[in-house]
Structure formats: C-alpha cells, structure tokens
Design an enzyme around this catalytic site. Sequence first.
Site, PDB file in Angstrom:
ATOM      1  N   TYR A  11       0.762  -1.191   0.042  1.00  0.00           N
ATOM      2  CA  TYR A  11       0.015   0.001  -0.084  1.00  0.00           C
ATOM      3  C   TYR A  11       0.779   1.188   0.069  1.00  0.00           C
ATOM      4  CZ  TYR A  11      -2.779   3.622   2.357  1.00  0.00           C
ATOM      5  OH  TYR A  11      -3.331   4.950   2.832  1.00  0.00           O
ATOM      6  N   THR A  35       2.021  -9.654   0.776  1.00  0.00           N
ATOM      7  CA  THR A  35       0.815  -8.748   0.951  1.00  0.00           C
ATOM      8  C   THR A  35       0.806  -7.657  -0.086  1.00  0.00           C
ATOM      9  OG1 THR A  35       2.201  -7.472   2.651  1.00  0.00           O
ATOM     10  CG2 THR A  35       0.949  -9.421   3.351  1.00  0.00           C
ATOM     11  N   VAL A  52      13.603  -9.913   1.823  1.00  0.00           N
ATOM     12  CA  VAL A  52      14.631  -9.381   2.510  1.00  0.00           C
ATOM     13  C   VAL A  52      15.652 -10.288   2.945  1.00  0.00           C
ATOM     14  CG1 VAL A  52      13.917  -6.976   2.469  1.00  0.00           C
ATOM     15  CG2 VAL A  52      13.291  -8.549   4.057  1.00  0.00           C
ATOM     16  N   ALA A  73       7.635  -5.260   5.335  1.00  0.00           N
ATOM     17  CA  ALA A  73       7.676  -5.623   6.764  1.00  0.00           C
ATOM     18  C   ALA A  73       6.389  -6.336   6.727  1.00  0.00           C
ATOM     19  CB  ALA A  73       7.702  -4.729   7.619  1.00  0.00           C
ATOM     20  N   THR A 115       6.974   3.191  13.351  1.00  0.00           N
ATOM     21  CA  THR A 115       5.773   3.179  13.550  1.00  0.00           C
ATOM     22  C   THR A 115       5.454   3.751  14.903  1.00  0.00           C
ATOM     23  OG1 THR A 115       3.851   1.725  14.211  1.00  0.00           O
ATOM     24  CG2 THR A 115       5.977   0.804  14.457  1.00  0.00           C
ATOM     25  N   TYR A 139       5.051  -6.724  17.446  1.00  0.00           N
ATOM     26  CA  TYR A 139       5.147  -5.819  15.985  1.00  0.00           C
ATOM     27  C   TYR A 139       5.878  -4.775  16.423  1.00  0.00           C
ATOM     28  CZ  TYR A 139       3.920  -2.364  12.408  1.00  0.00           C
ATOM     29  OH  TYR A 139       3.907  -1.242  11.551  1.00  0.00           O
ATOM     30  N   LYS A 143      10.126  -3.070  15.245  1.00  0.00           N
ATOM     31  CA  LYS A 143      10.421  -1.974  14.690  1.00  0.00           C
ATOM     32  C   LYS A 143      11.366  -1.112  15.492  1.00  0.00           C
ATOM     33  CE  LYS A 143       7.899  -1.965  10.857  1.00  0.00           C
ATOM     34  NZ  LYS A 143       8.271  -1.593   9.505  1.00  0.00           N
ATOM     35  N   ARG A 219      -7.540   9.061  17.726  1.00  0.00           N
ATOM     36  CA  ARG A 219      -6.286   8.599  16.679  1.00  0.00           C
ATOM     37  C   ARG A 219      -5.805   9.902  15.814  1.00  0.00           C
ATOM     38  NH1 ARG A 219      -6.306   5.664  20.465  1.00  0.00           N
ATOM     39  NH2 ARG A 219      -6.149   3.593  20.616  1.00  0.00           N
ATOM     40  N   ARG A 279     -11.574  -2.526  24.600  1.00  0.00           N
ATOM     41  CA  ARG A 279     -10.543  -3.729  24.094  1.00  0.00           C
ATOM     42  C   ARG A 279      -9.289  -3.505  24.944  1.00  0.00           C
ATOM     43  NH1 ARG A 279      -9.177  -3.764  17.738  1.00  0.00           N
ATOM     44  NH2 ARG A 279      -8.391  -1.984  18.510  1.00  0.00           N
TER      45      ARG A 279
HETATM   46  N1  LIG Z   1      -0.108   1.322   7.331  1.00  0.00           N
HETATM   47  C1  LIG Z   1       0.021   1.806   8.292  1.00  0.00           C
HETATM   48  O1  LIG Z   1      -0.905   2.680   8.680  1.00  0.00           O
HETATM   49  C2  LIG Z   1       1.406   1.971   8.726  1.00  0.00           C
HETATM   50  C3  LIG Z   1       1.429   2.602  10.131  1.00  0.00           C
HETATM   51  C4  LIG Z   1       2.820   2.377  10.560  1.00  0.00           C
HETATM   52  C5  LIG Z   1       3.833   1.713  10.034  1.00  0.00           C
HETATM   53  N2  LIG Z   1       3.833   1.078   8.833  1.00  0.00           N
HETATM   54  C6  LIG Z   1       4.780   0.532   8.308  1.00  0.00           C
HETATM   55  O2  LIG Z   1       4.901   0.729   6.702  1.00  0.00           O
HETATM   56  C7  LIG Z   1       5.422  -0.127   5.993  1.00  0.00           C
HETATM   57  C8  LIG Z   1       4.195  -0.316   4.706  1.00  0.00           C
HETATM   58  O3  LIG Z   1       2.920  -0.672   5.174  1.00  0.00           O
HETATM   59  P1  LIG Z   1       1.799  -1.271   4.369  1.00  0.00           P
HETATM   60  O4  LIG Z   1       0.601  -0.783   5.048  1.00  0.00           O
HETATM   61  O5  LIG Z   1       1.956  -0.535   3.094  1.00  0.00           O
HETATM   62  O6  LIG Z   1       1.944  -2.840   4.320  1.00  0.00           O
HETATM   63  P2  LIG Z   1       1.621  -3.705   2.973  1.00  0.00           P
HETATM   64  O7  LIG Z   1       1.638  -5.122   3.711  1.00  0.00           O
HETATM   65  O8  LIG Z   1       1.009  -3.223   2.234  1.00  0.00           O
HETATM   66  O9  LIG Z   1       3.171  -3.624   2.556  1.00  0.00           O
HETATM   67  C9  LIG Z   1       4.589  -4.311   2.860  1.00  0.00           C
HETATM   68  C10 LIG Z   1       5.078  -4.722   1.651  1.00  0.00           C
HETATM   69  O10 LIG Z   1       6.239  -5.425   2.063  1.00  0.00           O
HETATM   70  C11 LIG Z   1       6.247  -6.618   1.202  1.00  0.00           C
HETATM   71  N3  LIG Z   1       7.051  -7.730   2.059  1.00  0.00           N
HETATM   72  C12 LIG Z   1       6.657  -8.440   3.187  1.00  0.00           C
HETATM   73  N4  LIG Z   1       7.715  -9.316   3.663  1.00  0.00           N
HETATM   74  C13 LIG Z   1       8.442  -9.096   2.577  1.00  0.00           C
HETATM   75  C14 LIG Z   1       9.990  -9.947   2.739  1.00  0.00           C
HETATM   76  N5  LIG Z   1      10.178 -10.670   3.505  1.00  0.00           N
HETATM   77  N6  LIG Z   1      10.525  -9.396   1.725  1.00  0.00           N
HETATM   78  C15 LIG Z   1      10.162  -8.762   0.695  1.00  0.00           C
HETATM   79  N7  LIG Z   1       8.933  -7.802   0.841  1.00  0.00           N
HETATM   80  C16 LIG Z   1       8.242  -8.400   1.631  1.00  0.00           C
HETATM   81  C17 LIG Z   1       4.863  -7.120   1.027  1.00  0.00           C
HETATM   82  O11 LIG Z   1       4.602  -8.063   0.026  1.00  0.00           O
HETATM   83  C18 LIG Z   1       4.161  -5.830   0.488  1.00  0.00           C
HETATM   84  O12 LIG Z   1       4.073  -5.528  -0.701  1.00  0.00           O
HETATM   85  C19 LIG Z   1       5.499  -1.417   6.948  1.00  0.00           C
HETATM   86  O13 LIG Z   1       6.831  -1.475   7.106  1.00  0.00           O
HETATM   87  C20 LIG Z   1       4.667  -1.019   8.113  1.00  0.00           C
HETATM   88  O14 LIG Z   1       4.992  -1.722   9.216  1.00  0.00           O
HETATM   89  C21 LIG Z   1       2.350   1.103   8.288  1.00  0.00           C
END
Ligand SMILES: NC(=O)c1ccc[n+]([C@@H]2O[C@H](COP(=O)([O-])OP(=O)(O)OC[C@H]3O[C@@H](n4cnc5c(N)ncnc54)[C@H](O)[C@@H]3O)[C@@H](O)[C@H]2O)c1
Length: 318
Positions: A11, A35, A52, A73, A115, A139, A143, A219, A279
């Site tokens: 995303y 994902t 990775v 991640a 995060t 989680y 991080k 939030r 919760r």
């Molecule tokens: N969405 C939020 O609100 C939010 C908030 C805080 C932090 N984050 C951080 O932002 C980042 C992106 O989050 P997102 O919501 O886009 O999640 P997402 O799951 O959509 O994106 C994560 C991407 O990482 C890839 N991935 C997972 N494991 C992998 C691996 N071992 N090797 C290579 N690629 C791998 C997945 O295929 C996916 O494309 C993450 O690190 C998440 O912890 C997100």
Amino acid sequence: MRVLVTGGAGYIGSVAVALLRRDGYDVTVLDDLSTGHRDSLPADVRFVEGSVLNSAIIADALTDCEAVMHFAAKSLVPESVAKPELYHDVNVNGSKNLLAQMKLAGVNRLVFSSTAATYGEPEVIPITEISQTNPTSPYGATKLEVDHAITEAAKRDGLAAISLRYFNVVGGIKLDRGWISERHTPETHLIPNLLRSTSANPIKIFGNDWPTKDGTCIRDYIHVVDLIEAHIAALKAAKTGSHEIINLGSGSGYSILEVIAATSAALGTELPYEMTARRAGDPAVLVADISKARTLLGWQPTRDLAQMVNDTYEAAQG
Ligand SMILES: NC(=O)c1ccc[n+]([C@@H]2O[C@H](COP(=O)([O-])OP(=O)(O)OC[C@H]3O[C@@H](n4cnc5c(N)ncnc54)[C@H](O)[C@@H]3O)[C@@H](O)[C@H]2O)c1
C-alpha cells in the site's frame, strides 16, 4: 538517483514508487508479494521479486542504487502476537540483512518505515520522539529493534538514516492507470472497514467511556500522499553518520465517532456501528507531536480527514 524501494508493491510503498517516479527518481522495487500486488507497480520500474531474508537478492536489487526506502515488513498487530518469530525474522533479520548489504554495496542513505507502535501507551500527549518507547506488541518491538540497529549502523558505518514513525495512514492516490489505495487482507484499518460496514455486519467501536470529548478513542490520521512527501524530504535531509527519528501524523486527533461522521458525510448515508466494551491494550488517545518533521524536513501535512475519507471511498469504487 536510483532508489531501492523494499515493499514497493504494498500500500504505502506503491505510493512511494509513484511519487518518486513523478519527481524524476529511478526506482527498483524489491518485494516478495506476500501482501503486495504486482499490478500496483508501473512498467518503468525494475522489479525484483524476492525476500529481504535473501542476501543475494538484496545485493542484486541494490545494483546502481544510491538510497533505500525500506517499507517491506509484516505489520499486523494481532498476527504479530500469534507469530512473533515470523515478525522477528522478516522485520528484524530482514532489516539487518538489508543494512549489511547496503554497507557492502556502499549505499549510504536510508529512510525506514517505523511506527507509532514503538511508543506503546503514552504517558504524555502529544507523543514526541523522546517519549518513552514501551511497545505493547511484538510488531512494535520489532520496529524498535530495527530503529536501534539503524542507530548503531549510523554510528559505526556512517549511514545517513531517518526513521519515520507513522501514526494511522489513510487515503490513496489517483494515477493515470487508476487508484492506489489500501488492499490489505485482512483489513484492520478503521476507514476502509467503515466503508464496508452494513446493518447486518456493523463496524464495532471498542468503548464509549474513555476520558475523551465523546467517550471514544482518539487517533491521529495522515494522508498517504503527505506521508510519502515527507519520505522524499527525508531522503534529501538524511546526514552521514546520523540517525534521526521523526513522527509523521497530522498533529491532531479525531475521535472514532468523528471519523464515522466524516465517512458518513462522504457516503451521504449514516453508517451503522455497534458500541461494544473496551478492548484490552487500547490507549485512549494517540496523537503525534510533528514539530520535528516540520523543522527538520520543512514539511507540513496538507490533506484533511475529509480528503482521506473521500480518497479511500473513491479508490474503493475503482
Ligand atoms: N499502514 C499503516 O498505517 C502503517 C503505520 C505504521 C507503519 N507502517 C509501516 O509501513 C510499511 C508499509 O505498510 P503497508 O501498510 O504498506 O503494508 P503492506 O503489507 O501493504 O506492504 C508491505 C510490503 O512488504 C512486502 N513484504 C513483506 N515481507 C517481505 C519480505 N520478507 N521481503 C520482501 N518484501 C516483503 C509485502 O509483499 C508488501 O508489498 C510497513 O513497514 C509497516 O510496518 C504502516
């Protein structure tokens, strides 16, 4: 400059890819598609499918790159409670592999997706970067461990690094080829789930007896385009031998009932919800202090809750 975007098919990573290309950067994406979605990526990026956890694949992906944005991640809190080893492996070991390969390849510039979950339950609101870190989930703990590893790498190897601690990321971006927005399975985030709320299956609100203005939790939400604009600013601002940690949010909070009202307004219909008990582990208020982002990155979020909701809605329509 070529930038390696790990997790670039996810995303947030895919919005980063789009905005980096808009700004003239060359992009390589490393993603195992666990994902993520291959169709979120444009044709003009180099795509390396792999993990990775595989050092040889990281080395290949780093070819010709001068900087890394590291999004890859596992990021679901409940899943991290059920599978802490998986989270430690991908998030911590994967990030350490990346740091090691960056050093070998002489790639010195890193922006990392940290995060707000690293802070845990805050003692003081708004949360600053020097607030105590006491994550309440595996989680958040993974991080935080990566943030510490990056601090070490900056001191030891002269890495130029910035960790960005996101609060709740929402919204999408409309490109010529269509919308990019959240496509998580399961979807655990409030606004995309609200859009699916029906009277037969209403969204649940966990408690209306919190010490807040309307009794529901508060939030901080940030539009994904504002978030990525801060990443591009961070890419330029990172300094050799330094690791900065910077919060990214809007700097103000919305209660769950306010988010429901904004989403109902966007849809033009009253969304159904069910009030249930609190919760365990939910803090009443999580709001970021974003003054460091304003000062160090010269950045300011400009997209409000209405736009976050509208974009999420438009993207869901396809
Ligand atoms: N969405 C939020 O609100 C939010 C908030 C805080 C932090 N984050 C951080 O932002 C980042 C992106 O989050 P997102 O919501 O886009 O999640 P997402 O799951 O959509 O994106 C994560 C991407 O990482 C890839 N991935 C997972 N494991 C992998 C691996 N071992 N090797 C290579 N690629 C791998 C997945 O295929 C996916 O494309 C993450 O690190 C998440 O912890 C997100």
